[in-house]
Design an enzyme around this catalytic site. Structure first.
Site, mmCIF file in Angstrom:
data_model
loop_
_atom_site.group_PDB
_atom_site.id
_atom_site.type_symbol
_atom_site.label_atom_id
_atom_site.label_comp_id
_atom_site.label_asym_id
_atom_site.label_seq_id
_atom_site.Cartn_x
_atom_site.Cartn_y
_atom_site.Cartn_z
ATOM 1 N N SER A 76 20.511 2.205 62.974
ATOM 2 C CA SER A 76 21.146 0.896 62.680
ATOM 3 C C SER A 76 19.964 -0.251 62.255
ATOM 4 O O SER A 76 20.295 -1.528 62.111
ATOM 5 C CB SER A 76 22.209 0.133 63.560
ATOM 6 O OG SER A 76 21.439 0.019 64.740
ATOM 7 N N HIS A 95 51.827 -25.427 38.132
ATOM 8 C CA HIS A 95 51.761 -24.566 37.278
ATOM 9 C C HIS A 95 50.784 -24.496 36.002
ATOM 10 O O HIS A 95 51.014 -24.005 35.062
ATOM 11 C CB HIS A 95 53.290 -24.216 36.520
ATOM 12 C CG HIS A 95 54.304 -24.618 37.671
ATOM 13 N ND1 HIS A 95 54.807 -23.387 38.245
ATOM 14 C CD2 HIS A 95 54.858 -25.499 38.009
ATOM 15 C CE1 HIS A 95 55.693 -23.666 39.107
ATOM 16 N NE2 HIS A 95 56.035 -25.079 39.000
ATOM 17 N N SER A 139 23.176 -17.932 27.499
ATOM 18 C CA SER A 139 23.630 -16.614 27.252
ATOM 19 C C SER A 139 22.377 -15.836 26.322
ATOM 20 O O SER A 139 21.492 -16.217 25.657
ATOM 21 C CB SER A 139 24.992 -16.382 26.073
ATOM 22 O OG SER A 139 24.734 -15.412 25.190
ATOM 23 N N LYS A 152 25.437 -21.291 24.297
ATOM 24 C CA LYS A 152 26.322 -21.063 25.631
ATOM 25 C C LYS A 152 25.613 -21.851 26.637
ATOM 26 O O LYS A 152 24.411 -21.974 26.739
ATOM 27 C CB LYS A 152 26.464 -19.652 25.904
ATOM 28 C CG LYS A 152 27.447 -18.933 24.833
ATOM 29 C CD LYS A 152 28.875 -19.411 24.759
ATOM 30 C CE LYS A 152 29.668 -19.297 26.141
ATOM 31 N NZ LYS A 152 29.696 -17.841 26.622
ATOM 32 N N GLU A 154 31.795 -19.848 38.786
ATOM 33 C CA GLU A 154 32.462 -18.583 38.808
ATOM 34 C C GLU A 154 31.908 -17.555 39.809
ATOM 35 O O GLU A 154 32.882 -16.750 40.298
ATOM 36 C CB GLU A 154 31.654 -18.033 37.379
ATOM 37 C CG GLU A 154 32.321 -18.657 36.150
ATOM 38 C CD GLU A 154 31.557 -17.874 34.822
ATOM 39 O OE1 GLU A 154 30.561 -18.619 34.311
ATOM 40 O OE2 GLU A 154 32.055 -16.974 34.227
ATOM 41 N N GLN A 159 28.959 -0.674 66.101
ATOM 42 C CA GLN A 159 27.577 -1.094 65.477
ATOM 43 C C GLN A 159 27.963 -1.397 64.009
ATOM 44 O O GLN A 159 27.015 -2.161 63.460
ATOM 45 C CB GLN A 159 26.860 0.441 65.400
ATOM 46 C CG GLN A 159 25.715 0.290 64.754
ATOM 47 C CD GLN A 159 24.545 1.625 64.949
ATOM 48 O OE1 GLN A 159 24.130 1.651 66.102
ATOM 49 N NE2 GLN A 159 24.354 2.441 63.989
HETATM 50 N N1 ARG Z 1 22.576 -0.085 67.835
HETATM 51 C C1 ARG Z 1 23.857 -0.365 68.614
HETATM 52 C C2 ARG Z 1 24.896 -1.175 68.057
HETATM 53 O O1 ARG Z 1 24.547 -2.019 67.201
HETATM 54 C C3 ARG Z 1 23.169 -0.845 69.885
HETATM 55 C C4 ARG Z 1 24.213 -0.224 71.046
HETATM 56 C C5 ARG Z 1 23.962 1.232 71.404
HETATM 57 N N2 ARG Z 1 24.785 1.371 72.339
HETATM 58 C C6 ARG Z 1 25.036 2.679 72.594
HETATM 59 N N3 ARG Z 1 25.581 3.018 73.930
HETATM 60 N N4 ARG Z 1 24.765 3.497 71.881
HETATM 61 O O2 ARG Z 1 26.002 -1.386 68.541
#
Ligand code: ARG
Length: 460
Positions: free
Chosen positions: A26, A159, A280, A286, A293, A325
């Site tokens: 992540s 309306h 445009s 334009k 928008e 996560q």
């Molecule tokens: N990257 C994880 C998250 O965003 C951190 C927590 C991970 N905990 C675990 N028990 N694997 O949630």
């Protein structure tokens, strides 16, 4: 071969498959939490040392190491390693390279489960404080335009058909009201994010005499969270923020839609400043109200973020699950969207040139005063339903003759059985002034609405 580069390698014979590693990582999403992660780690390390859970020397080594990690991250020198699955791992890995065994002691009495939600709430609280100020600026811009356009009259629509004249100020103040409620919502999210999850451990609390009040206070929370399982397994503060962002998005989408329409050649009530429009690539003439928008469209994205998190959370057993996560993708996307949207709307509103003559002209020549005529008949003693019907017939006769209500002549009046009536003043000014009730369009009412909204802005 044990994968000792990982925080959890000890129990494993082999490292993760590359395909799993890519799914599991992540870092790309949560690396932006590095400041909050270090902030949380500093508080945790100080507390561990002050409670005698780690030695003062180790505490100092950790804090010194964290300073260096922060400096490297700040300057961009920090190099992420292949095993850094998230920002928590990256910071701890680098800290350990710098501080050795002291670094390895930092995670005593802590889990990534309480760490990640602590970091996320720190981020969220900061974001809310900042966005609250941005929202205040948007309200300020609307109030300034309302003040400038207290005497600009436009048709109010139902309306999308012309219904009754209103003050443009009143129309703009409607958005101020909506944003006021958005403020109430964002403030509630801030309050719901006021307890520190740090010290909840993986799910059950921790087996050391930690001082949760101390870390909570250092991190600016009002106190520690109450239930360890809820603290690590819940995300309703984030969902509440996403609900706020969605509702704000809907409000700004409607405002955007009004500007798109008002700025059209067909309507022409407003000219959007060049700085908030684009041209445009093909059609030289334009000038497109793109900011408005995009505001109209972004609500869908915010709603999708909200739906995404609610979907992830529904049916999830306590406590932490890796599903959680996914929360940050939605949170960050929504927060970034609000960050883009609000300043652009503020600028667009602040620089918009409303066209009072065009607005006024749209109020004339039609039937916007139909209810005022009916009201007049009621004041003369007519039952409302009869008056409604007679004015309806008059409108029909005027339409057939190609004239507006104010130009109704004897033929039209006769067709509507209204010959004995002297028409009252049917101009737009008289119409808005007649709505002298709380929440109505009379000048004094709109003025006091404006003054109240200004006073309220001081609370922002
Ligand atoms: N990257 C994880 C998250 O965003 C951190 C927590 C991970 N905990 C675990 N028990 N694997 O949630």
């Amino acid at each position: 071969m044990s994968d000792s580069a990982r925080l959890w390698g000890g129990r494993f014979d082999a490292g993760p498959a590359e395909a799993f590693d890519r799914l599991n990582a992540s870092l790309a999403v949560d690396r932006r939490l590095w400041r909050h992660d270090i902030q949380g780690s500093r508080a945790h390390a100080r507390m561990l040392a002050s409670q005698g859970i780690i030695s003062a020397e180790d505490g100092a080594a950790i804090l010194g190491g964290l300073d260096q990690v922060a400096a490297e991250l700040e300057s961009g020198e920090f190099s992420f390693a292949p095993g850094d699955e998230d920002i928590h791992t990256a910071v701890e890995r680098r800290l350990t390279e710098i501080a050795g065994d002291a670094g390895r002691r930092l995670h005593t009495a802590r889990s990534r489960n309480d760490q990640v939600i602590t970091d996320t709430l720190l981020y969220l609280r900061e974001k809310i404080d900042d966005q609250r100020v941005q929202l205040g600026a948007l309200v300020g811009a609307l109030l300034d335009q309302a003040e400038r356009n207290l005497d600009t009259l436009i048709p109010g629509y139902t309306h999308l058909q012309r219904a009754q004249p209103v003050r443009l100020a009143h129309h703009l103040l409607a958005y101020v009201r909506m944003l006021e409620r958005d403020r109430v919502r964002i403030d509630a999210v801030r309050r719901a994010s006021d307890q520190s999850p740090l010290g909840s451990g993986a799910l059950a609390g921790v087996g050391f005499p930690i001082d949760r009040e101390m870390t909570a206070a250092e991190l600016g929370f009002t106190g520690p969270s109450v239930n360890s399982m809820e603290a690590v397994g819940g995300r309703d503060q984030l969902a509440a923020y996403l609900h706020f962002a969605t509702q704000l998005g809907v409000h700004l989408s409607r405002l955007g839609a009004e500007f798109v329409w008002w700025a059209s050649e067909e309507v022409g009530f407003v000219e959007v400043d060049d700085a908030f429009a684009s041209g445009s690539s093909m059609l030289p003439q334009k000038k497109n109200p793109d900011a408005a928008e995009l505001a109209r469209a972004k609500a869908a994205r915010l709603a999708a973020d909200y739906a995404g998190l609610v979907g992830v959370m529904s049916g999830l057993p306590l406590a932490y699950n890796k599903d959680l996560q996914e929360d940050k993708t939605f949170l960050f996307d929504a927060a970034d969207t609000v960050d883009l949207l609000v300043p652009a709307m503020t600028g667009m509103v602040a620089t918009a040139q409303f066209q009072p003559e065009v607005c006024r002209a749209a109020c004339e020549g039609g039937f916007l005063a139909a209810i005022d005529l009916a009201d007049h008949l009621v004041r003369e003693g007519w039952p409302f339903r009869k008056a409604h019907e007679a004015v309806g017939a008059l409108v029909r006769a005027c339409e057939a003759a190609g004239v507006g209500l104010a130009e109704a002549g004897p033929t039209e009046l006769e067709a509507a059985d209204l010959v004995e009536i002297t028409l009252p003043s049917l101009d737009a000014e008289a119409s808005v002034e007649a709505k002298d009730v709380v929440g109505g369009t009379a000048r004094v009412r709109v003025q006091s609405e404006l003054a109240a909204a200004r006073a309220q802005l001081n609370e922002w």
